[in-house]
Enzyme design. Structure first.
Site, PDB file in Angstrom:
ATOM      1  N   GLU A 128     -20.421  -4.046 -33.081  1.00 30.86           N
ATOM      2  CA  GLU A 128     -19.213  -3.824 -32.446  1.00 30.86           C
ATOM      3  C   GLU A 128     -18.215  -3.132 -33.511  1.00 30.86           C
ATOM      4  O   GLU A 128     -17.508  -2.130 -33.182  1.00 30.86           O
ATOM      5  CB  GLU A 128     -18.211  -5.092 -32.241  1.00 30.86           C
ATOM      6  CG  GLU A 128     -19.069  -5.860 -31.043  1.00 30.86           C
ATOM      7  CD  GLU A 128     -18.844  -5.313 -29.877  1.00 30.86           C
ATOM      8  OE1 GLU A 128     -19.102  -4.019 -29.490  1.00 30.86           O
ATOM      9  OE2 GLU A 128     -17.723  -5.561 -29.029  1.00 30.86           O
ATOM     10  N   THR A 181     -12.493   2.426 -26.989  1.00 27.87           N
ATOM     11  CA  THR A 181     -11.641   1.254 -27.708  1.00 27.87           C
ATOM     12  C   THR A 181     -10.840   1.511 -28.716  1.00 27.87           C
ATOM     13  O   THR A 181      -9.960   1.109 -29.038  1.00 27.87           O
ATOM     14  CB  THR A 181     -12.758   0.151 -27.983  1.00 27.87           C
ATOM     15  OG1 THR A 181     -13.484  -0.101 -26.752  1.00 27.87           O
ATOM     16  CG2 THR A 181     -11.924  -1.042 -28.693  1.00 27.87           C
TER      17      THR A 181
HETATM   18  N1  HSE Z   1     -10.276  -7.022 -27.753  1.00 34.66           N
HETATM   19  C1  HSE Z   1     -10.872  -5.722 -27.745  1.00 34.66           C
HETATM   20  C2  HSE Z   1      -9.602  -4.625 -27.695  1.00 34.66           C
HETATM   21  C3  HSE Z   1     -11.751  -5.706 -26.757  1.00 34.66           C
HETATM   22  O1  HSE Z   1      -8.894  -4.898 -26.451  1.00 34.66           O
HETATM   23  O2  HSE Z   1      -9.577  -3.713 -28.309  1.00 34.66           O
HETATM   24  C4  HSE Z   1     -12.522  -4.300 -26.678  1.00 34.66           C
HETATM   25  O3  HSE Z   1     -13.531  -4.406 -25.862  1.00 34.66           O
END
Ligand code: HSE
Length: 306
Positions: A128, A181
């Site tokens: 990630e 993201t």
């Molecule tokens: N919690 C993360 C975000 C998840 O919202 O940036 C990304 O899939």
């Protein structure tokens, strides 16, 4: 046992009120992977079907997660990974998380399970980190544990598996645009007002309680996000209309899936989840935006052997 073929599920992170801490696993969409134990040490990505992603181990999320696991073993073996990408990167339903989690789960099985599931979350978070620049666990945790999960703490890592009611279904619509993201995190404020924080932690507590008591109305009331959604929803075409139509069709609640652009809704029962899918589709058909759509039970098992 020298080879495993697995399904690694897509996931919905945040679940409205739980930015970076809540997530759930899906049943009907995910990556398929074949992981082979081989004599040659190290990790090789042999094939990627469906998406144009790097084969170099250090540039591939599954490769990086696998190397993180192997760095804590004295394994005399190496591993080959083949990925059939069924989840598009940048969709907001945990594409990188599925591949990272799948790789470490299968390698752990092939090594005789030296690590527990929280360790596997820790290794998968390295994937990630490569994908988004931030080692968040709210996608990899539900992929590995199944059902709903809560990251109670990042340091030390403390993952809680949350009871998942049987009749809970998710509808997810993915407009065919990509939201990275890292970009969706860049636009967030780094501080939160006390007023918003009070609303948000009330909802997190309410959602957890609603899941344990199978109180679907309470689950619905708690699916609110006063902090992230108002900022990120501007990146998603027709977000407000999709949300309103989903609620009109009977959804318990509706919000951004992970960092978007996918939008999710939770419903009691498959019939309602399918009505919600029709409502979501009708919005994008009017606006003229292409989409993928999924209706799925919440997947209590997580990764499965195929
Ligand atoms: N919690 C993360 C975000 C998840 O919202 O940036 C990304 O899939």
């Amino acid at each position: 046992m020298e080879q495993l073929k697995i399904f690694a599920p897509a996931t919905i992170a945040n679940v409205s009120c739980g930015f970076d801490v809540l997530g759930l696993a899906l049943d009907t969409v995910g990556d398929e992977m074949i992981i082979k134990k081989v004599a040659k040490k190290g990790v090789t990505i042999t094939k990627i079907i469906g998406q144009n992603l790097p084969l170099e181990t250090h540039k591939n999320v599954a490769g990086v997660a696998a190397l993180a696991l192997l760095s804590e073993t004295n394994s005399e073996f190496g591993f080959e990974i083949e990925i059939n990408k069924r989840i598009k990167p940048g969709s907001g339903i945990g594409s990188s998380a599925a591949s990272s989690a799948g790789a470490v789960w299968a390698i752990n099985e092939l090594l005789g399970k030296p690590f527990n599931t929280t360790d596997l979350v820790r290794f998968a978070m390295e994937g990630e980190c490569l994908a988004t620049g931030v080692p968040h666990a709210d996608n990899v945790a539900p992929a590995l544990f199944g059902g709903f999960t809560l990251v109670r703490s990042y340091q030390p890592l403390d993952i809680i598996s949350i009871h998942t009611p049987n009749e809970l279904f998710a509808t997810v619509i993915h407009p065919q645009i990509e939201v990275k993201t890292s970009d969706a995190r860049e636009i967030l404020k780094t501080t939160v007002s006390l007023k918003d924080a009070i609303k948000q932690w009330g909802n997190v507590g309410g959602l957890i309680s609603g899941l344990y008591t199978e109180d679907y109305d309470l689950i619905g009331r708690s699916l609110e996000d006063h902090i992230i959604e108002p900022i990120r929803s501007i990146l998603i075409p027709a977000f407000d209309a999709v949300k309103q139509q989903s609620l009109n069709a009977g959804a318990l609640g509706c919000g951004i899936s992970g960092s978007g652009p996918s939008i999710f809704a939770l419903s009691k029962g498959e019939a309602t989840a399918k009505k919600v899918a029709e409502a979501m589709k009708s919005v994008y058909e009017k606006v003229g935006i292409d989409y993928d759509i999924h209706v799925s039970k919440v997947n209590k098992q997580g990764i499965k052997i195929l």
